[in-house]
Scaffold this active site. Structure first.
Site, PDB file in Angstrom:
ATOM      1  N   ASP A 127      -4.142   8.743  10.657  1.00 44.11           N
ATOM      2  CA  ASP A 127      -2.792   8.244  10.901  1.00 44.11           C
ATOM      3  C   ASP A 127      -2.190   8.817  12.175  1.00 44.11           C
ATOM      4  O   ASP A 127      -2.434   9.970  12.544  1.00 44.11           O
ATOM      5  CB  ASP A 127      -1.893   8.582   9.707  1.00 44.11           C
ATOM      6  CG  ASP A 127      -2.348   7.882   8.446  1.00 44.11           C
ATOM      7  OD1 ASP A 127      -2.562   6.666   8.516  1.00 44.11           O
ATOM      8  OD2 ASP A 127      -2.506   8.550   7.415  1.00 44.11           O
ATOM      9  N   GLU A 159       0.864  -1.174   0.000  1.00 46.76           N
ATOM     10  CA  GLU A 159       0.000   0.000   0.000  1.00 46.76           C
ATOM     11  C   GLU A 159       0.903   1.227   0.000  1.00 46.76           C
ATOM     12  O   GLU A 159       1.689   1.427   0.926  1.00 46.76           O
ATOM     13  CB  GLU A 159      -0.916  -0.002   1.221  1.00 46.76           C
ATOM     14  CG  GLU A 159      -1.910  -1.149   1.192  1.00 46.76           C
ATOM     15  CD  GLU A 159      -2.638  -1.322   2.507  1.00 46.76           C
ATOM     16  OE1 GLU A 159      -2.638  -0.365   3.310  1.00 46.76           O
ATOM     17  OE2 GLU A 159      -3.189  -2.411   2.722  1.00 46.76           O
TER      18      GLU A 159
END
Length: 255
Positions: free
Chosen positions: A57, A46
């Site tokens: 994140d 990814e």
């Protein structure tokens, strides 16, 4: 899309996907990192599109995004770097990011560029399900792109079945509702993993967020077809004087 299916057909369990931010640690490292990951037995990658506000994140990937952006990475440059991708890498590669850069690039142009360089799928956490279903599903699929949906511990069963029905790649089981890279691992979420496993979904699943070592990887593999590792990998190559050696050491520590 085809390469993703083949990856799951080839490896029924223990599939390892690695997340890396494009343009990190250095602007022109992207292809070399992908090549080394494949050489060390990684099954899927990814590739993160750097973004200034990566809301899902944690600090490690946030910092990697900041470094990549300061290095000069853009979505346009990324596609230029990936133009010879399939001359060097045969495993599935997905782009993971947020809608803002895609919208600025243009949805049609984005899908076209993905197809031209050999991208197999996308993970866009802030793309609403209804919007994908009503407006972009045909566009993505016409360019051979799988759209990967995220499932969290709070996702209702009826929504999971809907995601499963729309899925043309795999379902990404987020191990917790927090951000990536937390230190507490995934041991407290096995009931959720088992609950999803018991649903007998038609789509394969991978577990991500907070997979950081061999133990958490093995736990994830007990409940799904494999695992996704991001923050721990980025930490492993951060500041490395020999990225090739650091990648080999890290992957060997997981498997």
């Amino acid at each position: 899309m085809k390469r993703i299916k083949e990856a799951f057909d080839k490896k029924k369990d223990g599939l390892l996907s690695i997340f890396i931010t494009a343009g990190y640690p250095n602007l022109n490292d992207t292809i070399e990192v992908l090549k080394e990951l494949e050489a060390n037995g990684v099954d899927m990658v990814e590739l993160g599109i750097p973004f200034s506000d990566p809301m899902a994140d944690g600090p490690v990937i946030q910092e990697a995004s900041e470094v990549a952006i300061s290095n000069g990475m853009t979505l346009k440059l990324l596609f230029e770097q990936l133009k010879d991708l399939r001359e060097h890498v045969s495993i599935p590669v997905l782009l993971m990011g947020y809608l803002n850069p895609v919208m600025q690039y243009g949805y049609e142009e984005f899908c076209k560029s993905c197809q031209e360089v050999g991208i197999d799928g996308v993970i866009l956490p802030d793309l609403p399900l209804y919007e994908y279903d009503e407006e972009y599903k045909d566009l993505f699929e016409s360019h051979g792109l799988a759209n990967v949906f995220l499932v969290t511990p709070e996702t209702a069963p009826e929504r999971i079945y809907k995601l499963d029905d729309l899925s043309n790649g795999f379902l990404y089981l987020v191990s917790s509702s927090s951000t990536t890279g937390k230190k507490d691992g995934i041991n407290g979420t096995t009931e959720y993993f088992q609950r999803v496993k018991n649903m007998k979904l038609q789509s394969p699943t991978l577990i991500g967020f907070n997979i950081k070592d061999a133990k958490s990887y093995q736990t994830a593999c007990a409940y799904s077809e494999g695992a996704i590792i991001g923050s721990a990998f980025i930490k492993a190559i951060n500041g490395s004087e020999n990225i090739k050696e650091s990648i080999e050491t890290f992957i060997n520590s997981i498997r």
